[in-house]
Design a protein around this motif. Structure first.
Motif, short mmCIF file in Angstrom:
data_model
loop_
_atom_site.label_atom_id
_atom_site.label_comp_id
_atom_site.label_asym_id
_atom_site.label_seq_id
_atom_site.Cartn_x
_atom_site.Cartn_y
_atom_site.Cartn_z
N ILE A 1 6.14 12.29 4.51
CA ILE A 1 5.87 13.02 5.80
C ILE A 1 7.34 13.33 6.34
O ILE A 1 7.35 14.50 7.34
CB ILE A 1 5.11 11.98 6.71
N ILE A 2 8.21 12.50 6.08
CA ILE A 2 9.78 12.97 6.91
C ILE A 2 10.13 14.40 5.90
O ILE A 2 10.71 15.23 6.54
CB ILE A 2 10.73 11.70 6.54
N ALA B 1 -8.98 6.91 1.23
CA ALA B 1 -9.16 5.71 1.93
C ALA B 1 -7.89 5.12 2.02
O ALA B 1 -7.48 4.70 3.37
CB ALA B 1 -10.13 4.78 1.19
N THR B 2 -7.21 4.96 1.10
CA THR B 2 -5.82 4.26 1.24
C THR B 2 -4.96 5.06 1.93
O THR B 2 -4.16 4.72 2.85
CB THR B 2 -5.07 4.21 -0.19
N THR B 3 -4.88 6.26 1.73
CA THR B 3 -4.17 7.21 2.66
C THR B 3 -4.51 7.20 4.12
O THR B 3 -3.57 7.04 5.04
CB THR B 3 -4.07 8.76 2.22
N ALA B 4 -5.80 7.00 4.59
CA ALA B 4 -6.22 7.15 5.76
C ALA B 4 -5.47 5.78 6.47
O ALA B 4 -5.21 5.54 7.54
CB ALA B 4 -7.71 6.96 6.07
N ARG B 5 -5.90 4.69 5.99
CA ARG B 5 -5.45 3.24 6.21
C ARG B 5 -3.98 3.37 6.45
O ARG B 5 -3.22 2.66 7.53
CB ARG B 5 -5.66 2.08 5.30
N ALA B 6 -3.01 3.94 5.51
CA ALA B 6 -1.50 3.94 5.70
C ALA B 6 -1.15 4.72 6.89
O ALA B 6 -0.39 4.39 7.63
CB ALA B 6 -1.17 4.63 4.50
N ILE B 7 -1.80 5.78 7.09
CA ILE B 7 -1.49 6.78 8.22
C ILE B 7 -1.90 6.02 9.49
O ILE B 7 -0.94 6.30 10.43
CB ILE B 7 -2.27 7.96 8.13
N LYS B 8 -2.92 5.48 9.49
CA LYS B 8 -3.35 4.85 11.02
C LYS B 8 -2.39 3.61 11.04
O LYS B 8 -1.90 3.45 12.48
CB LYS B 8 -4.90 4.02 10.63
N GLN C 1 -3.40 15.04 5.46
CA GLN C 1 -3.69 14.03 4.78
C GLN C 1 -4.26 14.22 3.13
O GLN C 1 -3.84 13.30 2.68
CB GLN C 1 -4.86 13.03 5.53
N ASP C 2 -4.87 15.33 3.12
CA ASP C 2 -5.38 15.69 1.90
C ASP C 2 -4.19 15.90 1.05
O ASP C 2 -4.36 15.53 -0.17
CB ASP C 2 -6.45 16.90 1.96
N GLU C 3 -3.27 16.71 1.37
CA GLU C 3 -2.12 17.29 0.67
C GLU C 3 -1.33 15.91 0.27
O GLU C 3 -0.81 15.66 -0.66
CB GLU C 3 -1.33 17.91 1.31
N LEU C 4 -1.08 14.91 1.16
CA LEU C 4 -0.40 13.62 1.19
C LEU C 4 -1.02 12.57 0.08
O LEU C 4 -0.25 12.11 -0.92
CB LEU C 4 -0.53 12.74 2.33
N SER C 5 -2.28 12.72 0.09
CA SER C 5 -3.12 11.90 -1.04
C SER C 5 -2.81 12.48 -2.30
O SER C 5 -2.73 11.68 -3.52
CB SER C 5 -4.63 11.74 -0.50
N SER C 6 -2.94 13.86 -2.51
CA SER C 6 -2.56 14.56 -3.71
C SER C 6 -1.51 14.22 -4.29
O SER C 6 -1.41 14.02 -5.51
CB SER C 6 -3.12 16.23 -3.67
N GLY D 1 0.65 -1.26 0.08
CA GLY D 1 0.00 0.09 -0.17
C GLY D 1 0.65 1.14 0.01
O GLY D 1 0.31 2.29 0.42
N GLY D 2 2.08 1.20 -0.19
CA GLY D 2 2.94 2.43 -0.38
C GLY D 2 3.19 3.02 1.03
O GLY D 2 3.52 4.28 0.94
N GLN D 3 3.13 2.28 2.11
CA GLN D 3 3.47 3.02 3.31
C GLN D 3 4.76 3.54 3.47
O GLN D 3 4.89 4.53 4.04
CB GLN D 3 3.21 1.76 4.28
N HIS D 4 5.77 3.09 2.75
CA HIS D 4 7.24 3.60 2.69
C HIS D 4 7.22 5.00 2.13
O HIS D 4 7.61 6.03 2.38
CB HIS D 4 8.04 2.74 2.00
N ALA D 5 6.24 5.18 0.95
CA ALA D 5 5.97 6.41 0.29
C ALA D 5 5.32 7.42 1.21
O ALA D 5 5.90 8.69 1.12
CB ALA D 5 5.17 6.03 -0.96
#
Length: 141
Positions: free
Chosen positions: A42-43, A62-69, A50-55, A33-37
């Motif tokens: 974020i680093i 939804a994928t972003t929310a799961r990864a961040i969680k 989260q919106d900027e991250l998704s973009s 799911g690209g968690q490393h990305a």
């Protein structure tokens, strides 16, 4: 036409890429799911929401929310409510994330070396140039 279709080759490369990352990033509790990305971004941009991250990463919300969680659960990310917009969360890397990230970056560099190991420097440059030319024109969504 006996050549394998480009889409199939890209798919096969993607699957091998995912297998490598899954195996090599498992000790860091990073999976698919690209968690490393997400962690890398974020680093690079502490306080990103989260919106900027998704973009920026081209993932759905939804994928972003799961990864961040997941990144929160393993202790790599702190989520803080934005003082200007209470509906938004800003994301910050933890010390744990900063400490392990050089090792994660090493895995990503090894992957790139593996992918391009049979290419000359010029072929690698050409491949990168062609992929960058293809990506912006894709409208497959």
């Amino acid at each position: 036409m006996n050549e394998m279709p480009i889409g199939r080759i890209v798919s096969m490369i993607h699957r091998q890429n995912q297998k490598f990352l899954s195996r090599e990033l498992k000790p860091f509790e990073l999976g698919n799911g690209g968690q490393h990305a997400f962690l890398k971004m974020i680093i690079a941009k502490p306080g990103i929401n989260q919106d900027e991250l998704s973009s920026q990463l081209k993932f759905d919300k939804a994928t972003t929310a799961r990864a961040i969680k997941h990144l929160e659960n393993v202790g790599y990310v702190d989520r803080q409510t934005d003082h200007k917009d209470r509906r938004s969360n800003n994301l910050y890397p933890t010390i744990k994330a900063r400490n392990i990230f050089p090792q994660i970056q090493e895995v990503l560099e090894r992957l790139n070396e593996e992918i391009t190991s049979n290419l000359t420097a010029e072929e690698e440059r050409q491949l990168l140039q062609l992929l960058k030319k293809i990506y912006p024109t894709l409208k497959l969504q």
